[in-house]
Design a protein around this motif. Structure first.
Motif, PDB file in Angstrom:
ATOM      1  N   ALA A 154       8.807 -20.551  -8.342  1.00  0.00           N
ATOM      2  CA  ALA A 154       9.120 -21.976  -8.324  1.00  0.00           C
ATOM      3  C   ALA A 154       9.000 -22.584  -9.714  1.00  0.00           C
ATOM      4  CB  ALA A 154       8.174 -22.702  -7.360  1.00  0.00           C
ATOM      5  N   THR A 155       9.639 -23.719  -9.913  1.00  0.00           N
ATOM      6  CA  THR A 155       9.485 -24.486 -11.141  1.00  0.00           C
ATOM      7  C   THR A 155       8.102 -25.136 -11.174  1.00  0.00           C
ATOM      8  OG1 THR A 155      11.854 -24.978 -11.269  1.00  0.00           O
ATOM      9  CG2 THR A 155      10.363 -26.442 -12.485  1.00  0.00           C
ATOM     10  N   ARG A 156       7.370 -24.936 -12.271  1.00  0.00           N
ATOM     11  CA  ARG A 156       6.049 -25.555 -12.428  1.00  0.00           C
ATOM     12  C   ARG A 156       5.887 -25.962 -13.890  1.00  0.00           C
ATOM     13  NH1 ARG A 156       2.197 -23.962  -8.530  1.00  0.00           N
ATOM     14  NH2 ARG A 156       0.691 -25.138  -9.769  1.00  0.00           N
ATOM     15  N   ARG A 157       5.787 -27.246 -14.143  1.00  0.00           N
ATOM     16  CA  ARG A 157       5.677 -27.732 -15.530  1.00  0.00           C
ATOM     17  C   ARG A 157       4.326 -28.370 -15.823  1.00  0.00           C
ATOM     18  NH1 ARG A 157      10.891 -29.680 -13.953  1.00  0.00           N
ATOM     19  NH2 ARG A 157      12.598 -28.531 -14.966  1.00  0.00           N
ATOM     20  N   ASP A 158       3.434 -28.356 -14.845  1.00  0.00           N
ATOM     21  CA  ASP A 158       2.194 -29.115 -14.984  1.00  0.00           C
ATOM     22  C   ASP A 158       0.943 -28.247 -14.994  1.00  0.00           C
ATOM     23  OD1 ASP A 158       2.524 -28.259 -12.411  1.00  0.00           O
ATOM     24  OD2 ASP A 158       1.923 -30.153 -11.456  1.00  0.00           O
ATOM     25  N   CYS A 159       1.055 -26.983 -15.383  1.00  0.00           N
ATOM     26  CA  CYS A 159      -0.089 -26.066 -15.323  1.00  0.00           C
ATOM     27  C   CYS A 159      -1.047 -26.312 -16.486  1.00  0.00           C
ATOM     28  CB  CYS A 159       0.383 -24.614 -15.362  1.00  0.00           C
ATOM     29  SG  CYS A 159       1.253 -24.126 -13.877  1.00  0.00           S
ATOM     30  N   GLN A 160      -2.330 -26.250 -16.181  1.00  0.00           N
ATOM     31  CA  GLN A 160      -3.338 -26.339 -17.228  1.00  0.00           C
ATOM     32  C   GLN A 160      -3.332 -25.065 -18.053  1.00  0.00           C
ATOM     33  OE1 GLN A 160      -6.521 -27.520 -14.186  1.00  0.00           O
ATOM     34  NE2 GLN A 160      -7.250 -28.517 -16.045  1.00  0.00           N
ATOM     35  N   ARG A 161      -3.587 -25.197 -19.341  1.00  0.00           N
ATOM     36  CA  ARG A 161      -3.627 -24.046 -20.258  1.00  0.00           C
ATOM     37  C   ARG A 161      -5.034 -23.425 -20.212  1.00  0.00           C
ATOM     38  NH1 ARG A 161      -0.186 -23.910 -24.646  1.00  0.00           N
ATOM     39  NH2 ARG A 161      -1.311 -21.988 -25.142  1.00  0.00           N
ATOM     40  N   LEU A 162      -5.387 -22.868 -19.077  1.00  0.00           N
ATOM     41  CA  LEU A 162      -6.713 -22.275 -18.928  1.00  0.00           C
ATOM     42  C   LEU A 162      -6.767 -20.917 -19.616  1.00  0.00           C
ATOM     43  CD1 LEU A 162      -7.471 -23.086 -15.165  1.00  0.00           C
ATOM     44  CD2 LEU A 162      -8.042 -24.431 -17.204  1.00  0.00           C
ATOM     45  N   TYR A 163      -7.946 -20.559 -20.092  1.00  0.00           N
ATOM     46  CA  TYR A 163      -8.114 -19.237 -20.698  1.00  0.00           C
ATOM     47  C   TYR A 163      -9.537 -18.749 -20.479  1.00  0.00           C
ATOM     48  CZ  TYR A 163     -10.540 -21.432 -24.665  1.00  0.00           C
ATOM     49  OH  TYR A 163     -11.423 -22.125 -25.451  1.00  0.00           O
ATOM     50  N   LEU A 164      -9.709 -17.442 -20.586  1.00  0.00           N
ATOM     51  CA  LEU A 164     -11.025 -16.819 -20.487  1.00  0.00           C
ATOM     52  C   LEU A 164     -11.415 -16.345 -21.879  1.00  0.00           C
ATOM     53  CD1 LEU A 164     -13.144 -16.007 -18.289  1.00  0.00           C
ATOM     54  CD2 LEU A 164     -12.126 -13.727 -18.335  1.00  0.00           C
ATOM     55  N   SER A 165     -12.600 -16.708 -22.325  1.00  0.00           N
ATOM     56  CA  SER A 165     -13.020 -16.358 -23.684  1.00  0.00           C
ATOM     57  C   SER A 165     -13.142 -14.844 -23.843  1.00  0.00           C
ATOM     58  CB  SER A 165     -14.357 -17.017 -24.010  1.00  0.00           C
ATOM     59  OG  SER A 165     -15.399 -16.452 -23.216  1.00  0.00           O
ATOM     60  N   ALA A 166     -13.023 -14.394 -25.075  1.00  0.00           N
ATOM     61  CA  ALA A 166     -13.082 -12.954 -25.362  1.00  0.00           C
ATOM     62  C   ALA A 166     -14.405 -12.348 -24.906  1.00  0.00           C
ATOM     63  CB  ALA A 166     -12.867 -12.714 -26.849  1.00  0.00           C
ATOM     64  N   GLU A 167     -15.491 -13.119 -24.991  1.00  0.00           N
ATOM     65  CA  GLU A 167     -16.806 -12.607 -24.601  1.00  0.00           C
ATOM     66  C   GLU A 167     -16.895 -12.354 -23.098  1.00  0.00           C
ATOM     67  OE1 GLU A 167     -16.320 -15.394 -26.355  1.00  0.00           O
ATOM     68  OE2 GLU A 167     -16.765 -14.557 -28.347  1.00  0.00           O
ATOM     69  N   GLN A 168     -16.120 -13.065 -22.313  1.00  0.00           N
ATOM     70  CA  GLN A 168     -16.175 -12.939 -20.863  1.00  0.00           C
ATOM     71  C   GLN A 168     -15.218 -11.889 -20.310  1.00  0.00           C
ATOM     72  OE1 GLN A 168     -15.497 -17.353 -20.573  1.00  0.00           O
ATOM     73  NE2 GLN A 168     -16.924 -17.171 -18.863  1.00  0.00           N
ATOM     74  N   ARG A 169     -14.286 -11.445 -21.115  1.00  0.00           N
ATOM     75  CA  ARG A 169     -13.273 -10.517 -20.616  1.00  0.00           C
ATOM     76  C   ARG A 169     -13.853  -9.112 -20.429  1.00  0.00           C
ATOM     77  NH1 ARG A 169      -8.776 -12.143 -25.209  1.00  0.00           N
ATOM     78  NH2 ARG A 169      -8.793 -14.401 -24.765  1.00  0.00           N
ATOM     79  N   PRO A 170     -13.338  -8.369 -19.449  1.00  0.00           N
ATOM     80  CA  PRO A 170     -13.765  -6.968 -19.297  1.00  0.00           C
ATOM     81  C   PRO A 170     -13.389  -6.158 -20.532  1.00  0.00           C
ATOM     82  CG  PRO A 170     -12.549  -7.726 -17.371  1.00  0.00           C
ATOM     83  CD  PRO A 170     -12.371  -8.778 -18.423  1.00  0.00           C
ATOM     84  N   HIS A 171     -14.171  -5.147 -20.796  1.00  0.00           N
ATOM     85  CA  HIS A 171     -13.888  -4.249 -21.914  1.00  0.00           C
ATOM     86  C   HIS A 171     -13.509  -2.879 -21.349  1.00  0.00           C
ATOM     87  CE1 HIS A 171     -15.343  -7.137 -24.881  1.00  0.00           C
ATOM     88  NE2 HIS A 171     -16.373  -7.361 -24.078  1.00  0.00           N
ATOM     89  N   TYR A 172     -12.398  -2.349 -21.814  1.00  0.00           N
ATOM     90  CA  TYR A 172     -11.889  -1.075 -21.315  1.00  0.00           C
ATOM     91  C   TYR A 172     -12.120   0.010 -22.362  1.00  0.00           C
ATOM     92  CZ  TYR A 172      -9.647  -4.358 -18.166  1.00  0.00           C
ATOM     93  OH  TYR A 172      -9.416  -5.377 -17.266  1.00  0.00           O
ATOM     94  N   SER A 173     -12.495   1.189 -21.878  1.00  0.00           N
ATOM     95  CA  SER A 173     -12.752   2.300 -22.790  1.00  0.00           C
ATOM     96  C   SER A 173     -12.120   3.560 -22.212  1.00  0.00           C
ATOM     97  CB  SER A 173     -14.256   2.499 -22.990  1.00  0.00           C
ATOM     98  OG  SER A 173     -14.837   3.047 -21.817  1.00  0.00           O
ATOM     99  N   SER A 174     -12.408   4.682 -22.837  1.00  0.00           N
ATOM    100  CA  SER A 174     -11.859   5.964 -22.373  1.00  0.00           C
ATOM    101  C   SER A 174     -12.861   6.730 -21.511  1.00  0.00           C
ATOM    102  CB  SER A 174     -11.452   6.820 -23.580  1.00  0.00           C
ATOM    103  OG  SER A 174     -12.570   7.055 -24.418  1.00  0.00           O
ATOM    104  N   VAL A 175     -13.948   6.057 -21.111  1.00  0.00           N
ATOM    105  CA  VAL A 175     -15.002   6.695 -20.306  1.00  0.00           C
ATOM    106  C   VAL A 175     -15.328   5.796 -19.122  1.00  0.00           C
ATOM    107  CG1 VAL A 175     -17.358   7.598 -20.294  1.00  0.00           C
ATOM    108  CG2 VAL A 175     -15.961   7.800 -22.364  1.00  0.00           C
ATOM    109  N   ALA A 176     -15.529   6.403 -17.955  1.00  0.00           N
ATOM    110  CA  ALA A 176     -15.936   5.642 -16.768  1.00  0.00           C
ATOM    111  C   ALA A 176     -16.992   6.432 -16.012  1.00  0.00           C
ATOM    112  CB  ALA A 176     -14.742   5.362 -15.856  1.00  0.00           C
ATOM    113  N   THR A 177     -17.992   5.713 -15.492  1.00  0.00           N
ATOM    114  CA  THR A 177     -18.998   6.327 -14.624  1.00  0.00           C
ATOM    115  C   THR A 177     -18.786   5.802 -13.209  1.00  0.00           C
ATOM    116  OG1 THR A 177     -20.618   6.534 -16.413  1.00  0.00           O
ATOM    117  CG2 THR A 177     -21.453   6.580 -14.150  1.00  0.00           C
ATOM    118  N   LEU A 178     -18.580   6.723 -12.276  1.00  0.00           N
ATOM    119  CA  LEU A 178     -18.347   6.355 -10.887  1.00  0.00           C
ATOM    120  C   LEU A 178     -19.637   6.535 -10.096  1.00  0.00           C
ATOM    121  CD1 LEU A 178     -14.890   8.021 -10.082  1.00  0.00           C
ATOM    122  CD2 LEU A 178     -15.386   5.875 -11.259  1.00  0.00           C
ATOM    123  N   ARG A 179     -20.107   5.436  -9.512  1.00  0.00           N
ATOM    124  CA  ARG A 179     -21.259   5.518  -8.622  1.00  0.00           C
ATOM    125  C   ARG A 179     -20.784   6.002  -7.256  1.00  0.00           C
ATOM    126  NH1 ARG A 179     -23.110  -0.472 -10.168  1.00  0.00           N
ATOM    127  NH2 ARG A 179     -20.855  -0.520 -10.600  1.00  0.00           N
TER     128      ARG A 179
END
Length: 312
Positions: A154-179
């Motif tokens: 749909a057409t939407r022209r009234d959206c707030q320019r919200l953003y998430l700060s860099a400190e709050q964003r998830p960090h991705y790496s090449s290693v994962a631990t699965l519980r």
């Protein structure tokens, strides 16, 4: 009143939160492999939590706007450009009819989520717009996006320019631990085999996909070769005859006959799905009680996070 696909990239799929309650028909869940990044995309756009987005694997998706609206990109570190101007991910950006939207290739992580204000208007199939290519249901035509596809919105022209700060964003790496929550078949794996799983690193195989991540490492032996086919949950860790674990994900089959040593915590499956071939995977045991606590804490943390608004 749509965004037109000019270049589909490696793999782009329309996804909502998933298709539930249809296992009796043999239909699996689908939905986003990284539900947290998906949820952030809709939250920043102030969409309903189940609004349909595009899951972009690896990158390369290009679109042309045919409507005035706003977009947001979350998930893997994937360059975003509007009219060849670099734009920040994890932030709402206005677009106008005729604008070009280009996603580069992921620099860290694997899956990103591109949303539009109000969500893409995709008719549900069996209660959901989630695309599962193996079953050829959901999305526009049951498959990945193709050049020339039109994504209605749909057409939407009234959206707030919200953003998430860099400190709050998830960090991705090449290693994962699965519980791992032990399953009722874990007694078919000796203590030695269980210690082997929990004390070695495994590598993500190039044969991994949305059905499951195949891992390569020390083989795990089981005292049974197979079982009667039974229902399979997301995150189940199957041990096939070659002993190489398979962590089943959103597009898994609904039943299977390989023994399962346990199930990976859903929070960690999202991290797994952000790994590319060659990424390292470790396993760690967890009790059901601790797993419930982890899920509640993650939900509480998400709800407590605050977003900021970019002023014009």
């Amino acid at each position: 009143m749509s965004l037109r696909v000019t270049q589909p990239g490696v793999l782009a799929l329309l996804q909502d939160r998933g298709r539930f309650g249809q296992h009796r028909l043999g239909l699996t869940n689908g939905g986003p492999l990284d539900p947290t990044a998906f949820a952030w995309c809709n939250r920043l756009l102030q969409n309903p939590a189940d609004a349909t987005c595009v899951e972009v694997s690896f990158g390369g998706l290009h679109l042309e706007a045919g409507v005035d609206t706003s977009i947001c990109l979350t998930g893997a570190n994937m360059p975003l450009a509007i009219n060849e101007r670099e734009c920040e991910p994890w932030e709402v950006h206005p677009v106008r009819a005729g604008d070009s939207i280009a996603l580069g290739f992921a620099e860290r992580g694997c899956r990103a989520y591109l949303g539009v204000a109000g969500g893409f208007e995709i008719p549900p199939s069996f209660g959901s717009a989630a695309t599962v290519t193996r079953e050829q249901i959901g999305g526009l035509h049951g498959g990945k996006l193709q050049a020339g596809d039109l994504l209605p919105c749909a057409t939407r022209r009234d959206c707030q320019r919200l953003y998430l700060s860099a400190e709050q964003r998830p960090h991705y790496s090449s290693v994962a631990t699965l519980r791992v929550i032990p399953g009722y078949q874990d007694h078919h794996f000796s203590r030695l085999q269980q210690r082997r799983l929990f004390s070695h690193a495994y590598a993500v195989s190039a044969r991994s996909d949305r059905m499951g991540y195949r891992l390569e490492g020390p083989a795990i032996a089981c005292d049974i070769d197979g079982i009667l086919s039974e229902g399979i949950c997301a995150g189940a860790i199957q041990i096939p005859p070659d002993g190489q674990p398979i962590v089943l994900l959103n597009d898994r089959q609904t039943i299977g006959g390989y023994p399962k040593i346990g199930s990976a915590l859903s929070l960690d499956c999202a991290q797994l799905a952000q790994l590319t071939p060659g990424g390292a995977v470790y396993f760690a045991p967890i009790t059901p009680y601790a797993a419930h606590n982890a899920l509640h804490l993650a939900r509480s943390y998400f709800n407590s996070q605050t977003v900021a608004e970019r002023k014009p």
